[in-house]
Design an enzyme around this catalytic site. Structure first.
Site, mmCIF file in Angstrom:
data_model
loop_
_atom_site.group_PDB
_atom_site.id
_atom_site.type_symbol
_atom_site.label_atom_id
_atom_site.label_comp_id
_atom_site.label_asym_id
_atom_site.label_seq_id
_atom_site.Cartn_x
_atom_site.Cartn_y
_atom_site.Cartn_z
ATOM 1 N N ARG A 8 0.798 -1.228 0.000
ATOM 2 C CA ARG A 8 0.000 0.000 0.000
ATOM 3 C C ARG A 8 0.835 1.286 0.000
ATOM 4 N NH1 ARG A 8 -4.110 0.119 4.531
ATOM 5 N NH2 ARG A 8 -3.067 -1.681 5.445
ATOM 6 N N GLU A 158 -6.863 -14.105 15.645
ATOM 7 C CA GLU A 158 -6.769 -13.145 14.541
ATOM 8 C C GLU A 158 -8.162 -12.779 14.048
ATOM 9 O OE1 GLU A 158 -3.890 -11.627 13.507
ATOM 10 O OE2 GLU A 158 -3.271 -12.610 15.351
HETATM 11 C C1 UD1 Z 1 -0.218 -9.005 13.439
HETATM 12 C C2 UD1 Z 1 -0.743 -9.916 14.524
HETATM 13 C C3 UD1 Z 1 -2.031 -9.332 15.101
HETATM 14 C C4 UD1 Z 1 -1.793 -7.916 15.585
HETATM 15 C C5 UD1 Z 1 -1.209 -7.076 14.476
HETATM 16 C C6 UD1 Z 1 -0.820 -5.718 14.980
HETATM 17 C C7 UD1 Z 1 -0.018 -12.126 13.837
HETATM 18 C C8 UD1 Z 1 -0.449 -13.416 13.248
HETATM 19 N N1 UD1 Z 1 -0.979 -11.216 13.985
HETATM 20 O O1 UD1 Z 1 -1.187 -8.939 12.414
HETATM 21 O O2 UD1 Z 1 -2.483 -10.119 16.170
HETATM 22 O O3 UD1 Z 1 -3.015 -7.352 16.052
HETATM 23 O O4 UD1 Z 1 -0.015 -7.697 13.948
HETATM 24 O O5 UD1 Z 1 -0.455 -4.902 13.921
HETATM 25 O O6 UD1 Z 1 1.128 -11.955 14.179
HETATM 26 N N2 UD1 Z 1 5.966 -9.909 8.670
HETATM 27 C C9 UD1 Z 1 7.085 -10.608 8.281
HETATM 28 N N3 UD1 Z 1 6.953 -11.827 7.704
HETATM 29 C C10 UD1 Z 1 5.737 -12.391 7.483
HETATM 30 C C11 UD1 Z 1 4.585 -11.666 7.887
HETATM 31 C C12 UD1 Z 1 4.723 -10.437 8.479
HETATM 32 O O7 UD1 Z 1 8.205 -10.126 8.478
HETATM 33 O O8 UD1 Z 1 5.697 -13.503 6.960
HETATM 34 C C13 UD1 Z 1 6.142 -8.611 9.316
HETATM 35 C C14 UD1 Z 1 5.480 -7.487 8.564
HETATM 36 O O9 UD1 Z 1 6.363 -6.907 7.637
HETATM 37 C C15 UD1 Z 1 5.139 -6.529 9.684
HETATM 38 C C16 UD1 Z 1 4.902 -7.440 10.881
HETATM 39 O O10 UD1 Z 1 5.516 -8.663 10.578
HETATM 40 O O11 UD1 Z 1 6.225 -5.690 10.007
HETATM 41 C C17 UD1 Z 1 3.415 -7.648 11.145
HETATM 42 O O12 UD1 Z 1 2.805 -8.170 9.990
HETATM 43 P P1 UD1 Z 1 1.343 -7.725 9.566
HETATM 44 O O13 UD1 Z 1 0.953 -8.485 8.340
HETATM 45 O O14 UD1 Z 1 1.222 -6.255 9.546
HETATM 46 O O15 UD1 Z 1 0.529 -8.224 10.825
HETATM 47 P P2 UD1 Z 1 -0.798 -9.047 10.852
HETATM 48 O O16 UD1 Z 1 -0.526 -10.473 10.528
HETATM 49 O O17 UD1 Z 1 -1.830 -8.335 10.099
#
Ligand code: UD1
Ligand code: CA
Length: 466
Positions: A8, A158
């Site tokens: 985004r 989640e």
């Molecule tokens: C995650 C949490 C959720 C929380 C939210 C807060 C999990 C499963 N869920 O949501 O409970 O409320 O954050 O913002 O953890 N990232 C990686 N590798 C991956 C996936 C993500 O490095 O495979 C990093 C992203 O770049 C980001 C962070 O982890 O910096 C969080 O990922 P994001 O997708 O924003 O979080 P959610 O899964 O939506």
């Protein structure tokens, strides 16, 4: 965690390298880890890994500056199979005896005190989750407790996996936890991806902790800025404003008079002595120190500079010391529309006026260059007056040379001083001179075509049109 894509942002630059207050988002997070006195930060990269790693590695040297033992490690997560999978990649880089604090590379403004409190809540024995209540919790992991309000934490569910009842829960997981390393490693090995998104959720460690009888606590805060992530340019700009507003409040609490706290940008470290005033639309970058009573006019950009007590920087002045720095002496007057570049060292009561550029030059007390001038690679003595339109020609096309202007010299208007050259103390240079040879103290030097006049001369008459 800094492996995510950041679609985004609609940018070629990896999301975590977008800047907030002049620093990459992920740099804020690494700096928070350093301020927390972590022994090591492990950065999990994926999208744009090489760029992210290079940008952060450039700043590791700075740790020595703080006298801290701080290491920066990188692990790669390819492909990205969820936050649990991300942290699994870091396992080999983590010691067994510590506390792991999980942070997100796109959540830049968590305060160190908050992380300290979270680490204290963990205490090496407890899984501590940073949580917050949101009026609209859509999209976040919900904190599920044994009974709705005050009970023990049972799980994080989640949004996409949550039931209607669970979606009504307003307490959400911030994405930040502190957890004993050894237990974390065991739980990570037991994660599965049996959920709506088919991802390995880090948040599933909560269930595992509960089933292992390890206590889980929620450390709830109320300031949303501290847990806000950046996903879009709009969110980035909002967080920038929040950061700047906080910084402006701190300055005003110290007594700094800001004409408008909403029109100040500090992208670095600004320190102010007593009775400093700053007009609107000023930007401070790098390390800037303002002495007692310094006044900064509107629309100034000031980077890497020390400005001594009583100096006045008039509007639209640009100062950038870069690595060498700029020093402005006590009571000096600079601008409007002045430009001070690296190595400009102005003594007390120096005056630098409009459209004057100073680079790698020292001006002793009371020297003045008030209009349209360039001083580069020059040593300028006390009380020298450097005329309008005059310059030092410091560059011969291959090498730079110094100009020395001794005390009390008066350089007329529109002169070119071809370096290397020395003007002896108290001398005068006539306007329009190109000076290529050094001059004696006290001498008047003139180097220009002699004036000649033709008496009673008539201009050509206009030729009639055919
Ligand atoms: C995650 C949490 C959720 C929380 C939210 C807060 C999990 C499963 N869920 O949501 O409970 O409320 O954050 O913002 O953890 N990232 C990686 N590798 C991956 C996936 C993500 O490095 O495979 C990093 C992203 O770049 C980001 C962070 O982890 O910096 C969080 O990922 P994001 O997708 O924003 O979080 P959610 O899964 O939506
Ligand atoms: Ca997501």
């Amino acid at each position: 965690m800094a492996a995510g894509k950041g679609t985004r942002m609609k940018s070629r630059l990896p999301k975590v390298l977008h800047r907030l207050a002049g620093r990459a988002l992920v740099q804020h997070v690494v700096d928070a880890a350093r301020a927390l006195q972590a022994r090591k930060a492990v950065v999990i990269t994926g999208h744009g890994a090489t760029e992210v790693e290079a940008a952060l590695a450039m700043n590791t040297g700075a740790a020595a500056e703080f006298g801290l033992n701080f290491a920066l490690d990188f692990v790669r997560q390819e492909p990205q199979l969820g936050t649990g999978h991300a942290v699994q990649q870091a396992v080999p880089a983590l010691a067994d005896d510590g506390i792991v604090v999980v942070l997100s590379g796109d959540v830049p403004l968590t305060r160190v005190e908050t992380l300290q409190a979270l680490v204290a809540a963990c205490g090496g024995t407890t899984l501590a989750l940073l949580t917050i209540d949101f009026a609209d919790p859509t999209g976040y992991g919900r904190i599920v407790r044994t009974d709705a309000a005050q009970g023990a934490v049972q799980a994080i569910v989640e949004h996409k996996d949550a039931s209607e009842v669970q979606r009504a829960i307003r307490e959400v997981y911030s994405g930040i936890m502190a957890v004993p390393a050894q237990q974390l490693k065991g739980w990570l090995a037991r994660l599965d991806n049996h959920n709506v998104q088919g991802e390995y959720y880090l948040t599933d460690v909560v269930k595992l902790a509960v089933s292992d009888g390890v206590p889980v606590v929620a450390h709830k805060i109320s300031d949303p800025v501290q847990v806000a992530g950046v996903n879009s340019p709009v969110q980035l700009a909002e967080l920038e404003r929040a950061y700047q507003r906080q910084g402006a409040l701190v300055l005003m609490e110290q007594g700094v008079r800001l004409a408008d706290p909403a029109r100040l940008d500090v992208r670095g470290a600004l320190s102010c002595a007593q009775d400093v005033s700053i007009d609107v639309n000023c930007i401070f970058e790098g390390r800037v120190e303002l002495g007692e009573g310094v006044q900064i006019g509107a629309n100034c950009v000031i980077a890497n500079a020390r400005i001594a007590a009583g100096a006045v920087i008039h509007p639209f002045t640009h100062i950038d010391g870069e690595k060498a720095g700029v020093t402005v002496g006590e009571g000096a007057l600079v601008g409007p529309f002045a430009r001070l570049r690296p190595g400009a060292v102005l003594g007390a009561q120096v005056h630098i006026g409009n459209f004057v550029e100073v680079k790698n030059s020292t001006l002793a007390a009371g020297a003045k260059a008030n209009h349209l001038a360039y001083l580069g690679d020059a040593t300028v003595g006390e009380r020298v007056n450097f005329g309008a339109g005059s310059i030092t020609a410091n560059y011969d096309g291959s090498n730079k040379h110094r100009t020395v202007i001794e005390a009390d010299v008066h350089v007329g208007s529109n002169c070119v001083l071809v370096a290397p050259v020395t003007l002896g103390a108290g001398g005068t240079v006539g306007g329009g001179s190109t000076i290529t040879k050094s001059t004696e103290p006290g001498a008047l030097s003139v180097a220009r075509g002699k004036q000649s006049s033709l008496a009673n001369w008539s201009r050509p008459a206009k030729i009639p049109k055919a």
